[in-house]
Write a protein that holds these residues in place. Structure first.
Motif, PDB file in Angstrom:
ATOM      1  N   LYS A 190       0.824  -1.215   0.000  1.00  0.00           N
ATOM      2  CA  LYS A 190       0.000   0.000   0.000  1.00  0.00           C
ATOM      3  C   LYS A 190       0.863   1.272   0.000  1.00  0.00           C
ATOM      4  CE  LYS A 190      -1.956  -1.126   3.946  1.00  0.00           C
ATOM      5  NZ  LYS A 190      -1.290  -2.411   4.279  1.00  0.00           N
ATOM      6  N   THR A 191       1.825   1.296   0.928  1.00  0.00           N
ATOM      7  CA  THR A 191       2.668   2.487   1.046  1.00  0.00           C
ATOM      8  C   THR A 191       3.476   2.707  -0.230  1.00  0.00           C
ATOM      9  OG1 THR A 191       2.830   2.225   3.435  1.00  0.00           O
ATOM     10  CG2 THR A 191       4.524   3.557   2.384  1.00  0.00           C
ATOM     11  N   THR A 192       4.031   1.609  -0.733  1.00  0.00           N
ATOM     12  CA  THR A 192       4.826   1.717  -1.958  1.00  0.00           C
ATOM     13  C   THR A 192       3.985   2.292  -3.097  1.00  0.00           C
ATOM     14  OG1 THR A 192       6.057  -0.219  -1.217  1.00  0.00           O
ATOM     15  CG2 THR A 192       6.312   0.426  -3.524  1.00  0.00           C
ATOM     16  N   ALA A 240      -3.444   9.661   1.382  1.00  0.00           N
ATOM     17  CA  ALA A 240      -3.355   9.492   2.838  1.00  0.00           C
ATOM     18  C   ALA A 240      -2.975   8.041   3.142  1.00  0.00           C
ATOM     19  CB  ALA A 240      -4.679   9.865   3.484  1.00  0.00           C
ATOM     20  N   ASP A 241      -1.776   7.875   3.698  1.00  0.00           N
ATOM     21  CA  ASP A 241      -1.282   6.521   3.972  1.00  0.00           C
ATOM     22  C   ASP A 241      -1.624   6.130   5.400  1.00  0.00           C
ATOM     23  OD1 ASP A 241      -0.044   4.118   3.758  1.00  0.00           O
ATOM     24  OD2 ASP A 241       2.008   4.906   3.924  1.00  0.00           O
ATOM     25  N   GLU A 242      -2.600   5.243   5.538  1.00  0.00           N
ATOM     26  CA  GLU A 242      -3.086   4.796   6.849  1.00  0.00           C
ATOM     27  C   GLU A 242      -3.243   5.958   7.829  1.00  0.00           C
ATOM     28  OE1 GLU A 242      -2.144   1.022   8.247  1.00  0.00           O
ATOM     29  OE2 GLU A 242      -0.780   0.527   6.608  1.00  0.00           O
ATOM     30  N   PRO A 243      -4.076   6.938   7.467  1.00  0.00           N
ATOM     31  CA  PRO A 243      -4.183   8.140   8.304  1.00  0.00           C
ATOM     32  C   PRO A 243      -4.771   7.840   9.675  1.00  0.00           C
ATOM     33  CG  PRO A 243      -5.916   8.133   6.646  1.00  0.00           C
ATOM     34  CD  PRO A 243      -5.015   6.978   6.322  1.00  0.00           C
TER      35      PRO A 243
HETATM   36 MG   LIG Z   1       2.523   1.023   4.947  1.00  0.00          MG
END
Ligand SMILES: [Mg+2]
Ligand SMILES: Nc1ncnc2c1ncn2[C@@H]1O[C@H](COP(=O)(O)OP(=O)(O)O)[C@@H](O)[C@H]1O
Lengths: 417, 228
Positions: B47-49, B168-171
């Motif tokens: 996800k982050t990538t 938004a990364d895992e906000p």
């Molecule tokens: Mg992540």
């Protein structure tokens, strides 16, 4: 818009400085301390040079001399300044001159009834000499020469000791006149001179100039026209004016104008050496401080790698970040520098009015007749040169870690632990 | 074309020691303007990538990325930074804010970078903080705000200059579920009222329920993509 931009940047920098209060206080103190030392030391050095030059100049050479070309090297009797009155007339018209006098010198054999010594006998004009040199104030026994004196002599105390004479005793002088004839006379010791400078007290012997001129067949000629300036700063200007005046009077060839640096080259060299060794010490001090500052800057940037990553991610360019970091480190430096200049100046001003006891001073200073108290002298130069060097070197120290920001990649920086 | 994001056959492999770790494996994805898209998947699914690649923070090994018509491969790093500044808003899981600046100043900071004059910056910062429910807390530093309030400031900063997209990364990862729900409600409201496109990642079921479109990721590949 620029000025508005700077505001938030500066606010941010200022708050970042106080994020680690203790570290910032330590860094500011180091910078402040270095600047204080630099301001004081430089003021002290420059102040004592001026004292040294003036002491030396007032005792013997004057700030400037007019001599016959080549006399300074050869000290030959025949290299004279003829018609010194005409030179005096020129000097009268030049502003900035405090006083002038005439002197003549001859190597002679001087004998008391016990001993003989080879001595440089100097003819002086008692009244004029008293305005130029401090000799009159250094008479320890007997009295100084008066204008009406003839065969009277002032002797340095060490010379008097080695000749075993005291005021009232007789000395015979044997030398060679300007024309090659024998110059011989008997003189009475009128005063003993104690300057505290051995070399001077061992070699000084002064008789009235008119009497000298008669004994040594000088006519009205002299060897040196000795000039003191109202201030050291005016010397080079006066030198040019004298040269112009002499040239205008048609006496340009044959006569030269020498300043104190040419007359006492050892003093200038001593000052230069003292300055250079001082500079080396200061540079070491600044570099030591710069390293501690470099360490602070590196730490404060390293600690915030993640923050910088975030700032870059949201669109801050590396250039902008570097600017932010530099504003921060330079604000820190400036606080230290300003404090240092203020404290250093205050300390300097205190000693400028109270003086510093130099009874245990160095050989170099003793040699040129340094008084027991020295006074630092605060000037724009002595207050700003050191701190400016600190500023430049800290800037370079700050630049190094700041430029490292260029290499940061936002993602890596943000995952930095 | 009203696709804000177009990914084509994206591949990204990390080299860890001597082992290749495929983080993103042949992902193609388009996201429409005004979308409210969740990228869901377990930890390590990529996800982050993926979000970093969409945001221009990371470069794929192969494939093309287009955001708002700009093809990333052709952009210099400084152009990319400019693009992030003007067109993409970011909300991270944590460490979103500049600790020495107040809530309002944090929001102001991006506008400062964008060259917006002081007066307008102040007005906009206060208005957007009001919108995210932080009126009266303009001058609080991040340390004086709760985790949920900090994330709201981050959302405010991300949307203040009307970006094309907010990533938004895992906000909500560091928030309790009630606060997380509140943040999602806020994002949804901003999405509706201000027509901002949101793409957010999560591994939380409850958060996925808010999404208008749910893209499921497993081992770097999309295995499910549903719009509601
Ligand atoms: Mg992540
Ligand atoms: N900098 C990196 N170096 C090596 N491997 C990485 C790096 N970043 C991510 N990975 C790996 O890539 C895969 C995807 O990671 P990530 O995108 O962070 O997943 P998620 O955000 O869904 O947890 C994981 O297996 C992770 O270990």
């Amino acid at each position: 818009m620029m000025s508005v931009n700077v505001k938030l940047d500066v606010k941010m920098a200022w708050r970042n400085i106080w994020r680690n209060t203790r570290r910032s206080v330590l860094t500011i103190s180091a910078i402040c301390f270095a600047c204080m030392i630099l301001v004081f030391m430089l003021s002290f050095q420059l102040g004592s040079y001026e004292t040294m030059i003036n002491a030396s100049v007032n005792m013997s050479t004057g700030h400037l001399q007019v001599q016959s070309a080549g006399y300074h090297k050869k000290k030959s009797m025949r290299l004279v300044v003829s018609q010194p009155g005409e030179i005096g007339g020129i000097l009268e018209k030049i502003p900035g001159i405090a006083a002038y006098t005439f002197r003549a010198n001859a190597f002679s054999l001087v004998s008391s009834n016990k001993r003989s010594r080879g001595v440089l006998v100097t003819g002086i004009d008692p009244e004029r000499e008293a305005c130029v040199s401090t000799i009159k104030t250094m008479i320890s026994h007997g009295r100084y020469l008066e204008q009406s004196d003839t065969n009277q002599v002032i002797v340095g105390n060490l010379l008097a000791k080695s000749l075993r004479v005291k005021p009232g005793d007789e000395l015979t002088i044997l030398g060679q006149g300007r024309d090659g004839s024998i110059a011989a006379t008997a003189v009475i010791v009128k005063g003993i001179l104690s300057s505290g400078i051995d070399a001077f007290d061992r070699s000084t012997m002064q008789i009235p100039l008119q009497y000298f001129q008669a004994v040594y067949s000088m006519g009205d000629a002299v060897h040196e026209v000795v000039i003191t300036a109202k201030s050291l700063k005016k010397v080079s200007k006066i030198k040019k004016d004298i040269q112009k005046g002499i040239d205008a009077a048609g006496r340009g060839n044959g006569l030269v104008v020498l300043d104190w640096m040419e007359l006492i080259p050892g003093l200038l060299q001593g000052i230069e050496m003292d300055l250079v060794s001082g500079m080396i010490m200061y540079l070491v001090l600044i570099i030591v401080v710069a390293f501690s500052i470099l360490n602070t800057f590196l730490m404060s940037i390293f600690e915030r790698t993640r923050e910088f990553g975030m700032l870059m991610a949201i669109g801050t360019t590396p250039g902008r970040l570097i600017k932010l970091v530099l504003i921060e480190s330079m604000s820190l430096t400036l606080v230290g520098i300003v404090l240092g200049i203020v404290c250093g100046s205050l300390i300097t001003l205190f000693f400028q009015s109270h003086g510093i006891d130099m009874s245990g001073s160095s050989e170099f200073m003793k040699q040129y007749g340094i008084p027991a108290r020295l006074y630092p002298r605060l000037s724009l130069v002595s207050a700003l040169v050191g701190p400016a060097a600190v500023f430049v070197i800290t800037f370079l120290a700050a630049l190094f870690p700041a430029v490292g920001i260029r290499k940061l990649k936002p993602v890596e920086a943000m995952t930095h632990i | 074309m009203n696709n804000i994001v177009e990914l084509e056959k994206i591949k990204k492999t990390y080299l860890q020691g001597k082992v290749d770790i495929p983080a993103i494996n042949n992902v193609s994805l388009s996201i429409k303007k005004g979308g409210f898209v969740a990228i869901a998947g377990p930890s390590g699914s990529g996800k982050t990538t993926l979000l970093n690649i969409i945001g221009g923070l990371d470069q794929p090994d192969s494939g093309t990325v287009r955001v708002d018509g700009e093809k990333f491969e052709t952009l210099t790093p400084s152009r990319l930074a400019e693009l992030r500044l003007f067109k993409i808003g970011f909300v991270f899981q944590a460490y979103n804010l500049i600790p020495v600046l107040s809530a309002a100043e944090n929001v102001e900071f991006v506008m400062l970078l964008q060259g917006i004059p002081k007066k307008e910056r102040l007005r906009k910062a206060h208005a957007i903080l009001d919108d995210v429910g932080l009126s009266g807390k303009y001058n609080r530093r991040p340390a004086e705000l709760s985790g949920g309030q900090q994330q709201r400031v981050a959302v405010a900063r991300a949307i203040v200059s009307n970006p094309s997209i907010v990533l938004a990364d895992e906000p909500t990862a560091n928030l309790d579920s009630k606060t997380g729900q509140g943040l999602l409600e806020l994002m949804k409201t901003m999405n509706k009222e201000k027509k901002v496109t949101f793409v957010f990642s999560t591994h939380d079921k409850m958060v996925m329920d808010y999404a208008g479109r749910l893209v499921r990721l497993r081992d770097g590949s999309i295995f499910d993509d549903q719009s509601k």
